[in-house]
Design an enzyme around this catalytic site. Structure first.
Site, PDB file in Angstrom:
ATOM      1  N   GLU A  93       0.860  -1.173  -0.181  1.00  0.00           N
ATOM      2  CA  GLU A  93       0.035   0.056  -0.015  1.00  0.00           C
ATOM      3  C   GLU A  93       0.738   1.216   0.009  1.00  0.00           C
ATOM      4  OE1 GLU A  93      -3.110  -0.044   2.792  1.00  0.00           O
ATOM      5  OE2 GLU A  93      -3.741  -2.077   2.437  1.00  0.00           O
ATOM      6  N   LYS A 125     -15.621  -2.028   3.433  1.00  0.00           N
ATOM      7  CA  LYS A 125     -15.195  -2.388   2.186  1.00  0.00           C
ATOM      8  C   LYS A 125     -16.342  -3.088   1.187  1.00  0.00           C
ATOM      9  CE  LYS A 125     -10.593  -3.620   3.911  1.00  0.00           C
ATOM     10  NZ  LYS A 125      -9.783  -4.876   4.593  1.00  0.00           N
TER      11      LYS A 125
HETATM   12  P1  PGA Z   1      -6.363  -6.162   2.388  1.00  0.00           P
HETATM   13  O1  PGA Z   1      -5.615  -5.055   3.495  1.00  0.00           O
HETATM   14  O2  PGA Z   1      -6.959  -5.535   1.449  1.00  0.00           O
HETATM   15  O3  PGA Z   1      -5.184  -6.816   1.988  1.00  0.00           O
HETATM   16  O4  PGA Z   1      -7.243  -6.995   3.017  1.00  0.00           O
HETATM   17  C1  PGA Z   1      -6.610  -3.921   4.088  1.00  0.00           C
HETATM   18  C2  PGA Z   1      -6.820  -4.116   5.434  1.00  0.00           C
HETATM   19  O5  PGA Z   1      -6.507  -5.422   6.124  1.00  0.00           O
HETATM   20  O6  PGA Z   1      -7.392  -3.379   6.038  1.00  0.00           O
HETATM   21 ZN    ZN Z   2      -7.712  -4.679   7.899  1.00  0.00          ZN
END
Ligand code: PGA
Ligand code: ZN
Length: 414
Positions: A192, A324
């Protein structure tokens, strides 16, 4: 309401150089487009992504047939997608296909009314800018497990606007980089965009981050505080939590004690997934002890599922939820989880995934739905900066720094 004239999918590339699904939805005189993101530290209860070629094929055949000719209506269109898929985890048509179609429908609906998506979603409601959580050091599944804790983030709790939060973050990010360079302790950047440091312990990252906040001229805790994503599901091995960097394993009680010590020593205001997704007892116990002091966020633990959030509320686990859209599949289900969080008195953070693209939809969701926080990853790499920059544009459209900004209220010293 506009009638859907076309639904078209193609394969494009994400920030890890992996294929992902892009979808366009057309109505008379307007189009919407969206791209599915992808996680690496995924919860087991997430909507399942399928192979991209297969997902694209499904959109261009079955989903296209089901939606073309229907009126553009988010709830109804999402219901068609869920029913057509027919599985509890969206594994037939693919969570990646479904989320891209659902988001593209929202973009098309906004475009048809000639409004930006955030404004279309907000309707007549007053909106505010969300408070960013921004990664400075990255570890866990995003950096080959080199550090156990996945995200060492900052929240500019004393900033007066979204734009000011980003200015302060830029200072802290640079200060952290300078500290690493001085110690020759920099491997590169994690998935990220946060620094991927060569530290000897997870706590060293906390000490360095606190030092970077001070180096940048801010008072740790008052101006700029720390948020962690332990992503503890990734550390779980046979009933214990494995800290590879420190070559030791901890029981849930020991992890609990370690996190409490960290909260005492460092200016931490938020901890995500402090325990594994199925370790609900440990999550509830930690919330009882630390929930009055810090925000405790369920990510893998809730997977943006309204019912899991209600179960968590019933047992007193966590006091905030990560939202998400691709974790649950459709915008309607994401919004239902946010509404349930509001009713339960839980905080909420709209979040990107570790695999992202230039798609900036999530910024519009956070503003339009009035979600008070936003997590996008780090302060580097354009798939992240595209989202922060979109926030800058929206803040400007809303009247800039004169807008009320919730950071100080959300994170006043508990
Ligand atoms: P991921 O990580 O998109 O790999 O799940 C983001 C998070 O854990 O918040
Ligand atoms: Zn997370």
């Amino acid at each position: 309401m506009a009638k859907i004239l076309e639904v078209l999918a193609r394969s494009v590339w994400d920030s890890r150089g992996r294929p992902t699904v892009e979808v366009e939805v057309a109505v008379k005189g307007a189009r919407g487009r969206a791209i599915a993101p992808a996680g690496a530290s995924t919860g087991s209860g997430e909507a399942k992504s399928i192979e991209v070629r297969q997902a694209v094929h499904g959109v261009n055949t079955e989903i296209r047939s089901a939606l073309v000719g229907k009126l553009l209506n988010q709830e109804e269109n999402d219901k068609i997608l869920v029913d057509l898929d027919g599985t509890p985890d969206k594994s037939r048509l693919g969570g990646n296909a479904i989320v891209a179609v659902s988001l593209a429908c929202a973009h098309a609906a906004a475009a048809a009314t000639k409004k930006p998506l955030w404004k279309f979603l907000a309707g007549n409601r007053a909106v505010a800018m969300p408070v960013p959580q921004i990664q400075i050091f990255g570890g866990g599944a995003h950096a080959q497990g080199r550090m156990d804790v996945q995200d060492f983030m900052i929240i500019c709790t004393g900033a007066g606007s979204f734009g000011e939060s980003l200015e302060w973050t830029a200072e802290v990010y640079r200060a952290a980089g300078a500290r690493l360079a001085k110690r020759s302790a920099l491997y590169g950047v994690a998935d990220e965009g946060g620094y991927w440091p060569a530290f000897k312990s997870n706590e060293e990252a906390l000490a360095e981050l606190t030092g970077a906040i001070s180096d940048a001229g801010f008072e740790p805790g008052a101006d700029v505080a720390i948020a962690l994503d332990i992503a503890a599901t990734q550390l779980w091995r046979g009933g214990r939590y494995h800290l590879a960097l420190e070559n030791r394993t901890l029981s849930a009680d020991q992890l609990h004690a370690m996190l409490l010590r960290w909260i005492e020593r460092y200016p931490i205001v938020s901890i995500e997934d402090p325990f594994a997704e199925h370790d609900a007892e440990a999550m509830a116990s930690f919330t009882r002890t630390a929930g009055g002091k810090v925000q405790i966020v369920g990510d893998d633990f809730f997977v943006t599922d309204k019912n899991k959030l209600l179960d968590g509320k019933a047992m007193g686990a966590c006091n905030a939820v990560l939202l998400k859209p691709n974790q649950v599949g459709t915008l309607t289900e994401t919004l239902a989880c946010w509404r349930a969080a509001q009713e339960a008195g839980y905080g909420a953070i709209v979040s990107a995934r570790s695999g992202e693209t230039e798609d900036v939809s999530i910024v519009h969701l956070a503003v339009g739905w009035g979600v008070p926080q936003l997590k996008v990853g780090s302060f580097a790499r354009s798939e992240r900066m595209a989202k922060w920059n979109e926030g800058m544009r929206i803040e400007e459209a809303l009247g800039g720094s004169k807008l009320p900004y919730p950071a100080r209220k959300l994170f006043k010293r508990r």
